[in-house]
Design a protein around this motif. Sequence first.
Motif, PDB file in Angstrom:
ATOM      1  N   ALA A 184       1.109  -1.181  -0.162  1.00 39.45           N
ATOM      2  CA  ALA A 184       0.219  -0.103  -0.014  1.00 39.45           C
ATOM      3  C   ALA A 184       1.091   1.240   0.196  1.00 39.45           C
ATOM      4  O   ALA A 184       1.970   1.332   0.663  1.00 39.45           O
ATOM      5  N   ALA A 185       0.314   2.181  -0.599  1.00 39.86           N
ATOM      6  CA  ALA A 185       1.369   3.794  -0.683  1.00 39.86           C
ATOM      7  C   ALA A 185       1.351   4.150   0.784  1.00 39.86           C
ATOM      8  O   ALA A 185       0.245   4.065   1.350  1.00 39.86           O
ATOM      9  N   ARG A 186       2.513   4.529   1.114  1.00 36.02           N
ATOM     10  CA  ARG A 186       2.873   5.066   2.458  1.00 36.02           C
ATOM     11  C   ARG A 186       3.692   6.334   2.300  1.00 36.02           C
ATOM     12  O   ARG A 186       4.368   6.341   1.161  1.00 36.02           O
ATOM     13  N   SER A 187       3.800   7.114   3.207  1.00 36.12           N
ATOM     14  CA  SER A 187       4.565   8.305   3.299  1.00 36.12           C
ATOM     15  C   SER A 187       6.147   7.884   3.234  1.00 36.12           C
ATOM     16  O   SER A 187       6.137   6.752   3.920  1.00 36.12           O
ATOM     17  N   SER A 188       6.825   8.826   2.820  1.00 38.64           N
ATOM     18  CA  SER A 188       8.398   8.711   3.386  1.00 38.64           C
ATOM     19  C   SER A 188       8.557   8.399   4.748  1.00 38.64           C
ATOM     20  O   SER A 188       9.609   7.622   5.097  1.00 38.64           O
ATOM     21  N   THR A 189       8.104   9.330   5.385  1.00 34.90           N
ATOM     22  CA  THR A 189       8.344   9.214   6.735  1.00 34.90           C
ATOM     23  C   THR A 189       7.875   8.202   7.587  1.00 34.90           C
ATOM     24  O   THR A 189       8.713   7.343   8.133  1.00 34.90           O
ATOM     25  N   ASP A 190       6.754   7.573   7.110  1.00 35.27           N
ATOM     26  CA  ASP A 190       6.123   6.190   7.694  1.00 35.27           C
ATOM     27  C   ASP A 190       7.167   5.146   7.277  1.00 35.27           C
ATOM     28  O   ASP A 190       7.417   4.200   7.916  1.00 35.27           O
TER      29      ASP A 190
ATOM     30  N   ASP B  68      30.703  -9.810   6.645  1.00 32.35           N
ATOM     31  CA  ASP B  68      29.305 -10.514   6.793  1.00 32.35           C
ATOM     32  C   ASP B  68      28.080  -9.381   6.590  1.00 32.35           C
ATOM     33  O   ASP B  68      27.417  -9.706   7.433  1.00 32.35           O
ATOM     34  N   ILE B  69      28.336  -8.644   5.720  1.00 35.08           N
ATOM     35  CA  ILE B  69      26.865  -7.635   5.630  1.00 35.08           C
ATOM     36  C   ILE B  69      26.393  -8.083   4.316  1.00 35.08           C
ATOM     37  O   ILE B  69      26.973  -8.072   3.152  1.00 35.08           O
ATOM     38  N   ASP B  70      25.094  -8.175   4.324  1.00 35.48           N
ATOM     39  CA  ASP B  70      24.290  -8.516   3.056  1.00 35.48           C
ATOM     40  C   ASP B  70      24.109  -7.043   2.280  1.00 35.48           C
ATOM     41  O   ASP B  70      23.873  -6.057   2.902  1.00 35.48           O
ATOM     42  N   TYR B  71      24.095  -6.811   1.035  1.00 40.56           N
ATOM     43  CA  TYR B  71      23.789  -5.851   0.261  1.00 40.56           C
ATOM     44  C   TYR B  71      22.803  -6.285  -0.654  1.00 40.56           C
ATOM     45  O   TYR B  71      22.792  -6.984  -1.507  1.00 40.56           O
ATOM     46  N   ARG B  72      21.416  -5.542  -0.277  1.00 39.49           N
ATOM     47  CA  ARG B  72      20.188  -6.269  -0.937  1.00 39.49           C
ATOM     48  C   ARG B  72      19.631  -4.803  -1.847  1.00 39.49           C
ATOM     49  O   ARG B  72      19.875  -3.887  -1.779  1.00 39.49           O
ATOM     50  N   ASN B  73      19.302  -5.303  -3.133  1.00 32.65           N
ATOM     51  CA  ASN B  73      18.693  -4.540  -4.144  1.00 32.65           C
ATOM     52  C   ASN B  73      17.192  -4.392  -3.926  1.00 32.65           C
ATOM     53  O   ASN B  73      16.700  -5.636  -4.146  1.00 32.65           O
ATOM     54  N   VAL B  74      16.647  -3.392  -3.178  1.00 36.73           N
ATOM     55  CA  VAL B  74      15.380  -3.390  -2.721  1.00 36.73           C
ATOM     56  C   VAL B  74      14.520  -2.799  -4.010  1.00 36.73           C
ATOM     57  O   VAL B  74      13.094  -2.661  -3.848  1.00 36.73           O
ATOM     58  N   GLY B  75      15.043  -2.284  -4.807  1.00 40.01           N
ATOM     59  CA  GLY B  75      14.182  -1.441  -5.753  1.00 40.01           C
ATOM     60  C   GLY B  75      14.046  -1.929  -7.445  1.00 40.01           C
ATOM     61  O   GLY B  75      13.831  -1.372  -8.161  1.00 40.01           O
ATOM     62  N   ALA B  76      14.408  -3.452  -7.309  1.00 40.08           N
ATOM     63  CA  ALA B  76      14.449  -3.910  -8.624  1.00 40.08           C
ATOM     64  C   ALA B  76      13.102  -4.023  -9.402  1.00 40.08           C
ATOM     65  O   ALA B  76      12.908  -3.921 -10.491  1.00 40.08           O
ATOM     66  N   CYS B  77      12.151  -3.976  -8.696  1.00 42.16           N
ATOM     67  CA  CYS B  77      10.556  -3.980  -9.069  1.00 42.16           C
ATOM     68  C   CYS B  77       9.910  -2.721  -9.202  1.00 42.16           C
ATOM     69  O   CYS B  77       8.727  -2.604  -9.254  1.00 42.16           O
ATOM     70  N   GLY B  78      10.674  -1.632  -8.991  1.00 44.58           N
ATOM     71  CA  GLY B  78       9.909  -0.284  -8.796  1.00 44.58           C
ATOM     72  C   GLY B  78      10.447   0.400  -7.659  1.00 44.58           C
ATOM     73  O   GLY B  78      10.607  -0.209  -6.612  1.00 44.58           O
ATOM     74  N   VAL B  79      10.848   1.751  -7.852  1.00 40.47           N
ATOM     75  CA  VAL B  79      11.057   2.824  -6.789  1.00 40.47           C
ATOM     76  C   VAL B  79      10.033   3.852  -6.752  1.00 40.47           C
ATOM     77  O   VAL B  79       9.617   4.370  -7.746  1.00 40.47           O
ATOM     78  N   ASP B  80       9.581   3.878  -5.370  1.00 36.60           N
ATOM     79  CA  ASP B  80       8.514   4.975  -5.141  1.00 36.60           C
ATOM     80  C   ASP B  80       8.932   5.547  -3.884  1.00 36.60           C
ATOM     81  O   ASP B  80       9.981   4.985  -3.231  1.00 36.60           O
ATOM     82  N   GLU B  81       8.492   6.585  -3.117  1.00 33.56           N
ATOM     83  CA  GLU B  81       9.035   7.060  -2.041  1.00 33.56           C
ATOM     84  C   GLU B  81       8.919   6.017  -0.759  1.00 33.56           C
ATOM     85  O   GLU B  81       9.640   6.116   0.104  1.00 33.56           O
ATOM     86  N   GLY B  82       7.789   5.199  -0.969  1.00 33.01           N
ATOM     87  CA  GLY B  82       8.111   4.104   0.210  1.00 33.01           C
ATOM     88  C   GLY B  82       9.375   3.314   0.273  1.00 33.01           C
ATOM     89  O   GLY B  82       9.835   3.133   1.374  1.00 33.01           O
ATOM     90  N   VAL B  83       9.744   2.790  -1.009  1.00 34.72           N
ATOM     91  CA  VAL B  83      11.020   2.165  -0.894  1.00 34.72           C
ATOM     92  C   VAL B  83      12.138   3.036  -0.654  1.00 34.72           C
ATOM     93  O   VAL B  83      13.211   2.545   0.019  1.00 34.72           O
TER      94      VAL B  83
END
Length: 157
Positions: A58-64, A106-121
């Motif tokens: 669901a859409a959420r604000s950047s602050t949330d 031992d630090i994972d580096y994750r791509n969380v925006g591969a399927c789209g980037v919005d202010e929530g991501v």
Amino acid sequence: MRASALRRFVEVAGCMVVATMGINCAPHGHETLTVETEPQADWTLSGPPDCSQAPRLAARSSTDAEDEGALDAALDLARGELALESYERPRSCHARLAARLHSEYDIDYRNVGACGVDEGVVGHARGYNAMMHRHIADRHGPVVEAVAREVGCFRGG
């Protein structure tokens, strides 16, 4: 203290206690642990990942989203996990950065925006990374910036 800040503090404190007991309480998807049989999208893909099965939040604000990111980071830290989130379009240096951070620290580096980037991501990644960078620096020093410079991923700032 504002009511929203107090509410968030109580949630984080509660989740920290619960996370140390091995129970998950994040409100957006950590309730069950599953072993994935398919490989996740990573930094070495030659093409874009298949996003048809990606859950839509669901859409959420950047602050949330920043608050949720900080909460998720606190839960991961309570489990002993170190990770960073990137929502950038993958560049060739990201695979080298991810490999070095994982093998040496031992630090994972994750791509969380591969399927789209919005202010929530973006907000989630900022909140998550802010907390993680503090803990990584306390444990290892300024290694993330140093490794990013060495592999050619550092853009300044």
